[in-house]
Design a protein around this motif. Sequence first.
Motif, PDB file in Angstrom:
ATOM      1  N   VAL A   1      13.267   5.614  13.205  1.00 55.38           N
ATOM      2  CA  VAL A   1      13.696   4.300  13.671  1.00 55.38           C
ATOM      3  C   VAL A   1      13.301   3.292  12.600  1.00 55.38           C
ATOM      4  N   LEU A   2      14.307   2.698  11.972  1.00 57.35           N
ATOM      5  CA  LEU A   2      14.066   1.837  10.816  1.00 57.35           C
ATOM      6  C   LEU A   2      13.519   0.475  11.221  1.00 57.35           C
ATOM      7  N   GLN A   3      12.988  -0.209  10.230  1.00 56.54           N
ATOM      8  CA  GLN A   3      12.466  -1.555  10.423  1.00 56.54           C
ATOM      9  C   GLN A   3      13.580  -2.519  10.846  1.00 56.54           C
ATOM     10  N   GLY A   4      13.230  -3.470  11.713  1.00 56.41           N
ATOM     11  CA  GLY A   4      14.221  -4.433  12.192  1.00 56.41           C
ATOM     12  C   GLY A   4      15.036  -3.855  13.335  1.00 56.41           C
TER      13      GLY A   4
ATOM     14  N   ALA B   1       5.607  13.660  18.998  1.00 60.40           N
ATOM     15  CA  ALA B   1       4.667  13.152  18.000  1.00 60.40           C
ATOM     16  C   ALA B   1       5.259  11.891  17.369  1.00 60.40           C
ATOM     17  N   VAL B   2       4.405  10.932  17.038  1.00 59.22           N
ATOM     18  CA  VAL B   2       4.864   9.667  16.478  1.00 59.22           C
ATOM     19  C   VAL B   2       4.057   9.344  15.223  1.00 59.22           C
TER      20      VAL B   2
ATOM     21  N   PRO C   1      13.866  15.130  19.501  1.00 65.41           N
ATOM     22  CA  PRO C   1      13.036  15.299  18.302  1.00 65.41           C
ATOM     23  C   PRO C   1      11.623  15.753  18.643  1.00 65.41           C
ATOM     24  N   ASP C   2      10.998  16.414  17.685  1.00 60.49           N
ATOM     25  CA  ASP C   2       9.583  16.756  17.812  1.00 60.49           C
ATOM     26  C   ASP C   2       8.700  15.627  17.290  1.00 60.49           C
ATOM     27  N   VAL C   3       9.242  14.842  16.355  1.00 57.98           N
ATOM     28  CA  VAL C   3       8.482  13.735  15.772  1.00 57.98           C
ATOM     29  C   VAL C   3       9.418  12.564  15.522  1.00 57.98           C
ATOM     30  N   VAL C   4       8.930  11.360  15.812  1.00 57.18           N
ATOM     31  CA  VAL C   4       9.684  10.135  15.573  1.00 57.18           C
ATOM     32  C   VAL C   4       8.898   9.259  14.601  1.00 57.18           C
ATOM     33  N   LEU C   5       9.571   8.771  13.577  1.00 56.78           N
ATOM     34  CA  LEU C   5       8.977   7.845  12.622  1.00 56.78           C
ATOM     35  C   LEU C   5       9.380   6.426  13.014  1.00 56.78           C
ATOM     36  N   LEU C   6       8.399   5.539  13.146  1.00 55.93           N
ATOM     37  CA  LEU C   6       8.652   4.155  13.547  1.00 55.93           C
ATOM     38  C   LEU C   6       8.148   3.209  12.461  1.00 55.93           C
ATOM     39  N   ASP C   7       9.037   2.367  11.949  1.00 56.39           N
ATOM     40  CA  ASP C   7       8.679   1.430  10.886  1.00 56.39           C
ATOM     41  C   ASP C   7       8.643   0.009  11.450  1.00 56.39           C
ATOM     42  N   GLU C   8       7.446  -0.534  11.627  1.00 51.09           N
ATOM     43  CA  GLU C   8       7.224  -1.904  12.094  1.00 51.09           C
ATOM     44  C   GLU C   8       7.985  -2.198  13.400  1.00 51.09           C
ATOM     45  N   PRO C   9       7.736  -1.451  14.460  1.00 51.43           N
ATOM     46  CA  PRO C   9       8.500  -1.673  15.694  1.00 51.43           C
ATOM     47  C   PRO C   9       8.262  -3.030  16.345  1.00 51.43           C
ATOM     48  N   SER C  10       7.157  -3.703  16.033  1.00 48.22           N
ATOM     49  CA  SER C  10       6.889  -5.002  16.653  1.00 48.22           C
ATOM     50  C   SER C  10       7.386  -6.181  15.826  1.00 48.22           C
ATOM     51  N   MET C  11       8.047  -5.901  14.706  1.00 47.66           N
ATOM     52  CA  MET C  11       8.481  -6.981  13.818  1.00 47.66           C
ATOM     53  C   MET C  11       9.369  -7.988  14.564  1.00 47.66           C
ATOM     54  N   GLY C  12       9.017  -9.268  14.463  1.00 48.80           N
ATOM     55  CA  GLY C  12       9.814 -10.338  15.057  1.00 48.80           C
ATOM     56  C   GLY C  12       9.620 -10.532  16.538  1.00 48.80           C
ATOM     57  N   LEU C  13       8.700  -9.792  17.151  1.00 48.82           N
ATOM     58  CA  LEU C  13       8.498  -9.884  18.593  1.00 48.82           C
ATOM     59  C   LEU C  13       7.273 -10.742  18.913  1.00 48.82           C
TER      60      LEU C  13
ATOM     61  N   ALA D   1       0.817  -1.214   0.000  1.00 45.37           N
ATOM     62  CA  ALA D   1       0.000   0.000   0.000  1.00 45.37           C
ATOM     63  C   ALA D   1       0.851   1.266   0.000  1.00 45.37           C
ATOM     64  N   GLY D   2       2.127   1.146   0.425  1.00 46.14           N
ATOM     65  CA  GLY D   2       3.014   2.305   0.430  1.00 46.14           C
ATOM     66  C   GLY D   2       3.355   2.838   1.802  1.00 46.14           C
ATOM     67  N   LYS D   3       3.092   2.045   2.845  1.00 43.86           N
ATOM     68  CA  LYS D   3       3.293   2.535   4.216  1.00 43.86           C
ATOM     69  C   LYS D   3       4.748   2.914   4.492  1.00 43.86           C
ATOM     70  N   SER D   4       5.678   2.003   4.229  1.00 46.57           N
ATOM     71  CA  SER D   4       7.088   2.303   4.502  1.00 46.57           C
ATOM     72  C   SER D   4       7.610   3.403   3.587  1.00 46.57           C
ATOM     73  N   THR D   5       7.048   3.503   2.380  1.00 51.45           N
ATOM     74  CA  THR D   5       7.450   4.575   1.469  1.00 51.45           C
ATOM     75  C   THR D   5       7.083   5.938   2.043  1.00 51.45           C
ATOM     76  N   VAL D   6       5.958   6.021   2.740  1.00 46.45           N
ATOM     77  CA  VAL D   6       5.575   7.274   3.400  1.00 46.45           C
ATOM     78  C   VAL D   6       6.677   7.719   4.360  1.00 46.45           C
ATOM     79  N   LEU D   7       7.179   6.784   5.164  1.00 47.69           N
ATOM     80  CA  LEU D   7       8.221   7.136   6.127  1.00 47.69           C
ATOM     81  C   LEU D   7       9.518   7.533   5.431  1.00 47.69           C
ATOM     82  N   LYS D   8       9.853   6.856   4.347  1.00 45.11           N
ATOM     83  CA  LYS D   8      11.073   7.204   3.611  1.00 45.11           C
ATOM     84  C   LYS D   8      10.985   8.613   3.022  1.00 45.11           C
ATOM     85  N   VAL D   9       9.817   8.967   2.527  1.00 44.56           N
ATOM     86  CA  VAL D   9       9.628  10.323   2.007  1.00 44.56           C
ATOM     87  C   VAL D   9       9.697  11.330   3.143  1.00 44.56           C
TER      88      VAL D   9
END
Length: 245
Positions: free
Chosen positions: A88-91, A193-194, A160-172, A45-53
């Motif tokens: 905060v990147l995925q993994g 803000a998150v 930071p004022d805002v933190v981007l989190l990509d799949e923080p629960s991955m593998g947990l 759907a483009g979720k991680s692409t949103v964070l990269k942008v």
Amino acid sequence: MSESDVILDLDRIEAGYGRAALVLRGLSITVRRGTVVCLVGPNGAGKSTVLKVASGLLRPRSGSITLNGEDVTGKGPQPLLRRGLSHVLQGHSVFKEMTVEENVMLGGYSVKDQSSLADRVEFVRGVFPIVAEKWGAAAGLLSGGQQKQVEFARALMVRPDVVLLDEPSMGLDPKRTTVVFEEVARMRDAGVAVLLVEQNARRALEMADIGCVLDLGTIFTTGPAPELLADPKLSELYLGGRPAA
């Protein structure tokens, strides 16, 4: 909330990779101070692409990005970090042979004033008690959920004022996932803000303030997270089943 509460604003973003077709098609998202905005949707759907942008890793083809009222469209990760955005990147990205302290302090490398640096250390140790408890331990000895908290603490070292989190629960596992989401809420309570991308959509929305459902590179719907959770159609299409009675 007023316009001054807007920390991050993505307006009519179109973006993709190389010469391939667009991934994001006119997407707009607003993240306000002290809120958790959760992006959910099917794979692709483009979720991680949103964070990269948003973090400057991928330049949009059109549209604008505003951070704390400043147009930062096209700027890279380092300028955005200096302006108050952490990603905060995925993994897992801790350095396992280094101590928790050493990992966290890497997040403060750009803080030159020693007094400010000491204040930030005390702040993140207070927000994440497990980080304080394991301060001198090798990061590789921590559980996956504890390592994720070290990553969160490192991200907050630059205030930071805002933190981007990509799949923080991955593998947990479910227990550690619960802990991670509790820590996301602690960041919000600390005034950060998150913007969160998460495959565990239902669990993430239970903690979030605002939900955004992405489909085919655009926002299908957005609104208060409890309302999205209670919508039977959305639940069936995007959240893995009907809401609990």
